[in-house]
Design a protein around this motif. Structure first.
Motif, PDB file in Angstrom:
ATOM      1  N   LYS A 109       0.854  -1.188   0.000  1.00 11.18           N
ATOM      2  CA  LYS A 109       0.000   0.000   0.000  1.00 11.18           C
ATOM      3  C   LYS A 109       0.889   1.237   0.000  1.00 11.18           C
ATOM      4  O   LYS A 109       1.993   1.221   0.528  1.00 11.18           O
ATOM      5  N   ARG A 110       0.357   2.316  -0.593  1.00 13.74           N
ATOM      6  CA  ARG A 110       1.070   3.589  -0.592  1.00 13.74           C
ATOM      7  C   ARG A 110       0.073   4.729  -0.382  1.00 13.74           C
ATOM      8  O   ARG A 110      -1.082   4.639  -0.772  1.00 13.74           O
ATOM      9  N   ASN A 111       0.557   5.814   0.231  1.00 17.03           N
ATOM     10  CA  ASN A 111      -0.300   6.958   0.556  1.00 17.03           C
ATOM     11  C   ASN A 111      -0.658   7.768  -0.691  1.00 17.03           C
ATOM     12  O   ASN A 111       0.107   7.838  -1.655  1.00 17.03           O
ATOM     13  N   LEU A 112      -1.826   8.414  -0.636  1.00 16.49           N
ATOM     14  CA  LEU A 112      -2.272   9.282  -1.715  1.00 16.49           C
ATOM     15  C   LEU A 112      -3.121  10.410  -1.140  1.00 16.49           C
ATOM     16  O   LEU A 112      -4.067  10.164  -0.392  1.00 16.49           O
ATOM     17  N   LEU A 113      -2.777  11.658  -1.481  1.00 14.91           N
ATOM     18  CA  LEU A 113      -3.555  12.814  -1.052  1.00 14.91           C
ATOM     19  C   LEU A 113      -4.758  12.999  -1.973  1.00 14.91           C
ATOM     20  O   LEU A 113      -4.699  12.685  -3.167  1.00 14.91           O
ATOM     21  N   LEU A 114      -5.840  13.549  -1.419  1.00 13.57           N
ATOM     22  CA  LEU A 114      -7.083  13.689  -2.172  1.00 13.57           C
ATOM     23  C   LEU A 114      -7.447  15.143  -2.454  1.00 13.57           C
ATOM     24  O   LEU A 114      -8.610  15.457  -2.691  1.00 13.57           O
ATOM     25  N   ASN A 115      -6.478  16.026  -2.454  1.00 16.28           N
ATOM     26  CA  ASN A 115      -6.750  17.423  -2.789  1.00 16.28           C
ATOM     27  C   ASN A 115      -6.720  17.612  -4.303  1.00 16.28           C
ATOM     28  O   ASN A 115      -6.119  16.832  -5.033  1.00 16.28           O
ATOM     29  N   GLY A 116      -7.406  18.672  -4.765  1.00 20.43           N
ATOM     30  CA  GLY A 116      -7.425  18.966  -6.198  1.00 20.43           C
ATOM     31  C   GLY A 116      -8.586  18.276  -6.898  1.00 20.43           C
ATOM     32  O   GLY A 116      -9.443  17.647  -6.278  1.00 20.43           O
ATOM     33  N   SER A 117      -8.604  18.410  -8.208  1.00 16.70           N
ATOM     34  CA  SER A 117      -9.665  17.807  -9.013  1.00 16.70           C
ATOM     35  C   SER A 117      -9.451  16.300  -9.127  1.00 16.70           C
ATOM     36  O   SER A 117      -8.373  15.779  -8.828  1.00 16.70           O
ATOM     37  N   ALA A 118     -10.495  15.615  -9.587  1.00 21.42           N
ATOM     38  CA  ALA A 118     -10.366  14.178  -9.804  1.00 21.42           C
ATOM     39  C   ALA A 118      -9.209  13.876 -10.760  1.00 21.42           C
ATOM     40  O   ALA A 118      -8.448  12.928 -10.554  1.00 21.42           O
ATOM     41  N   ARG A 119      -9.074  14.695 -11.776  1.00 20.43           N
ATOM     42  CA  ARG A 119      -7.982  14.468 -12.728  1.00 20.43           C
ATOM     43  C   ARG A 119      -6.626  14.639 -12.051  1.00 20.43           C
ATOM     44  O   ARG A 119      -5.700  13.849 -12.280  1.00 20.43           O
ATOM     45  N   ASP A 120      -6.489  15.665 -11.213  1.00 22.54           N
ATOM     46  CA  ASP A 120      -5.246  15.869 -10.466  1.00 22.54           C
ATOM     47  C   ASP A 120      -4.916  14.636  -9.624  1.00 22.54           C
ATOM     48  O   ASP A 120      -3.766  14.184  -9.574  1.00 22.54           O
ATOM     49  N   ILE A 121      -5.934  14.117  -8.963  1.00 19.91           N
ATOM     50  CA  ILE A 121      -5.739  12.968  -8.080  1.00 19.91           C
ATOM     51  C   ILE A 121      -5.350  11.733  -8.876  1.00 19.91           C
ATOM     52  O   ILE A 121      -4.437  10.989  -8.500  1.00 19.91           O
ATOM     53  N   PHE A 122      -6.010  11.509 -10.006  1.00 19.42           N
ATOM     54  CA  PHE A 122      -5.673  10.343 -10.831  1.00 19.42           C
ATOM     55  C   PHE A 122      -4.259  10.440 -11.396  1.00 19.42           C
ATOM     56  O   PHE A 122      -3.564   9.430 -11.531  1.00 19.42           O
ATOM     57  N   LEU A 123      -3.829  11.651 -11.727  1.00 16.92           N
ATOM     58  CA  LEU A 123      -2.461  11.820 -12.217  1.00 16.92           C
ATOM     59  C   LEU A 123      -1.448  11.507 -11.120  1.00 16.92           C
ATOM     60  O   LEU A 123      -0.423  10.853 -11.374  1.00 16.92           O
ATOM     61  N   ARG A 124      -1.724  11.961  -9.892  1.00 18.94           N
ATOM     62  CA  ARG A 124      -0.848  11.617  -8.765  1.00 18.94           C
ATOM     63  C   ARG A 124      -0.864  10.114  -8.528  1.00 18.94           C
ATOM     64  O   ARG A 124       0.166   9.502  -8.245  1.00 18.94           O
ATOM     65  N   ALA A 125      -2.056   9.528  -8.618  1.00 16.15           N
ATOM     66  CA  ALA A 125      -2.173   8.085  -8.419  1.00 16.15           C
ATOM     67  C   ALA A 125      -1.342   7.326  -9.445  1.00 16.15           C
ATOM     68  O   ALA A 125      -0.715   6.309  -9.126  1.00 16.15           O
ATOM     69  N   ARG A 177     -15.211  19.179  -7.890  1.00 19.71           N
ATOM     70  CA  ARG A 177     -13.837  18.716  -8.133  1.00 19.71           C
ATOM     71  C   ARG A 177     -13.749  17.197  -8.243  1.00 19.71           C
ATOM     72  O   ARG A 177     -12.957  16.660  -9.029  1.00 19.71           O
ATOM     73  N   MET A 178     -14.580  16.476  -7.493  1.00 19.57           N
ATOM     74  CA  MET A 178     -14.458  15.016  -7.500  1.00 19.57           C
ATOM     75  C   MET A 178     -14.983  14.400  -8.794  1.00 19.57           C
ATOM     76  O   MET A 178     -14.743  13.213  -9.071  1.00 19.57           O
ATOM     77  N   LEU A 179     -15.715  15.188  -9.588  1.00 21.60           N
ATOM     78  CA  LEU A 179     -16.243  14.712 -10.864  1.00 21.60           C
ATOM     79  C   LEU A 179     -15.580  15.393 -12.058  1.00 21.60           C
ATOM     80  O   LEU A 179     -16.000  15.204 -13.200  1.00 21.60           O
ATOM     81  N   ASP A 180     -14.544  16.162 -11.787  1.00 27.14           N
ATOM     82  CA  ASP A 180     -13.874  16.942 -12.826  1.00 27.14           C
ATOM     83  C   ASP A 180     -12.754  16.119 -13.460  1.00 27.14           C
ATOM     84  O   ASP A 180     -11.578  16.261 -13.131  1.00 27.14           O
ATOM     85  N   CYS A 181     -13.148  15.232 -14.372  1.00 20.30           N
ATOM     86  CA  CYS A 181     -12.188  14.341 -15.016  1.00 20.30           C
ATOM     87  C   CYS A 181     -12.837  13.686 -16.226  1.00 20.30           C
ATOM     88  O   CYS A 181     -14.059  13.475 -16.246  1.00 20.30           O
ATOM     89  N   GLU A 182     -12.032  13.359 -17.219  1.00 21.56           N
ATOM     90  CA  GLU A 182     -12.542  12.661 -18.392  1.00 21.56           C
ATOM     91  C   GLU A 182     -13.251  11.368 -17.981  1.00 21.56           C
ATOM     92  O   GLU A 182     -12.771  10.622 -17.135  1.00 21.56           O
ATOM     93  N   GLY A 183     -14.399  11.123 -18.580  1.00 22.28           N
ATOM     94  CA  GLY A 183     -15.102   9.889 -18.316  1.00 22.28           C
ATOM     95  C   GLY A 183     -16.090   9.943 -17.171  1.00 22.28           C
ATOM     96  O   GLY A 183     -16.762   8.949 -16.884  1.00 22.28           O
ATOM     97  N   TYR A 184     -16.198  11.103 -16.507  1.00 25.10           N
ATOM     98  CA  TYR A 184     -17.136  11.240 -15.398  1.00 25.10           C
ATOM     99  C   TYR A 184     -18.178  12.312 -15.729  1.00 25.10           C
ATOM    100  O   TYR A 184     -17.859  13.314 -16.374  1.00 25.10           O
ATOM    101  N   PRO A 185     -19.417  12.126 -15.265  1.00 25.96           N
ATOM    102  CA  PRO A 185     -20.445  13.152 -15.484  1.00 25.96           C
ATOM    103  C   PRO A 185     -20.206  14.331 -14.551  1.00 25.96           C
ATOM    104  O   PRO A 185     -20.230  14.168 -13.325  1.00 25.96           O
ATOM    105  N   ASN A 186     -19.950  15.497 -15.102  1.00 19.44           N
ATOM    106  CA  ASN A 186     -19.654  16.667 -14.270  1.00 19.44           C
ATOM    107  C   ASN A 186     -20.796  16.985 -13.310  1.00 19.44           C
ATOM    108  O   ASN A 186     -21.960  16.685 -13.571  1.00 19.44           O
ATOM    109  N   ALA A 187     -20.444  17.612 -12.183  1.00 17.57           N
ATOM    110  CA  ALA A 187     -21.470  18.152 -11.299  1.00 17.57           C
ATOM    111  C   ALA A 187     -22.325  19.116 -12.113  1.00 17.57           C
ATOM    112  O   ALA A 187     -21.807  19.872 -12.949  1.00 17.57           O
TER     113      ALA A 187
END
Length: 218
Positions: A109-125, A177-187
């Motif tokens: 397992k490895r840590n991951l921060l959840l700040n920023g948009s969904a796309r930001d988070i997926f890029l960090r992931a 922000r949590m829906l701000d990514c390709e493939g997700y229905p925006n808020a």
């Protein structure tokens, strides 16, 4: 497959040139008949939302990356469920695929921060998953059975993107922000047959600023 998964593949192929890498970015190619042509030693799955057939994981070592500290948060839409429930950070769990949803033993397992948009988070992931794959290849950790009481997330549906019933700025901010990514229905909001979709949200003192895409309801 997301765009950054192809970038992850290129990075792995460049970094580990002694390994023959094959990118599978189509569901039609992720079937036993096609895998037999490749005969992979390991299959790394950075993002997948469907049941993997028994015939695949019984014949090949399939390593899936799930965005929770398993056995907490098994199931669908982990990123959105984490943010809705107020989590600021999580872990990525690398597990061996077996029967059951996210039930397999854990390699690491490895840590991951959840700040920023969904796309930001997926890029960090994606960066973290690269490091995890590297460690799995170098150290060959043996997967250990999950420990603890399992909890489950439900996969979110598109109609849950509507923010008309939200009355707190922080909650609205998180939904956008949590829906701000390709493939997700925006808020979104819907009014008189017109849909207002929100993205690129920012907090500014006691208000939010966001881009809005306006379209007719399909």
């Amino acid at each position: 497959s997301k765009p950054w998964h192809k970038d992850l593949f290129k990075k792995l192929a460049e970094y580990k040139k002694e390994i023959k890498w094959v990118l599978i970015d189509s569901e039609n190619l992720f079937v036993l008949s096609e895998l037999k042509k490749i005969n992979p030693k390991k299959i790394f799955i950075p993002h997948w939302s469907k049941i993997i057939p028994k015939e695949i994981y019984n014949n090949y070592e399939c390593i899936l990356f799930h965005m929770t500290d398993l056995p907490f948060g098994r199931g669908g839409s982990p990123l959105q469920n984490l943010i809705i429930n107020g989590y600021k950070k999580t872990k990525i769990s690398a597990i061996r695929v077996e029967k059951g949803i996210d039930t397999g033993p854990i390699y690491l397992k490895r840590n991951l921060l959840l700040n920023g948009s969904a796309r930001d988070i997926f890029l960090r992931a994606s960066e973290t998953i690269f490091e995890m794959i590297d460690e799995i290849l170098k150290k060959g950790p043996y997967p250990i059975e999950q420990v603890g009481v399992p909890t489950y997330f439900k996969r979110r549906k598109p109609d849950q993107s509507n923010i008309s019933n939200l009355d707190k700025l922080n909650t609205i901010y998180d939904y956008i922000r949590m829906l701000d990514c390709e493939g997700y229905p925006n808020a979104c909001l819907e009014l008189n047959g017109i849909v207002y979709e929100f993205y690129n949200v920012k907090k500014l003192n006691n208000k939010l600023e966001s881009n809005v895409r306006i379209r007719s309801k399909k």
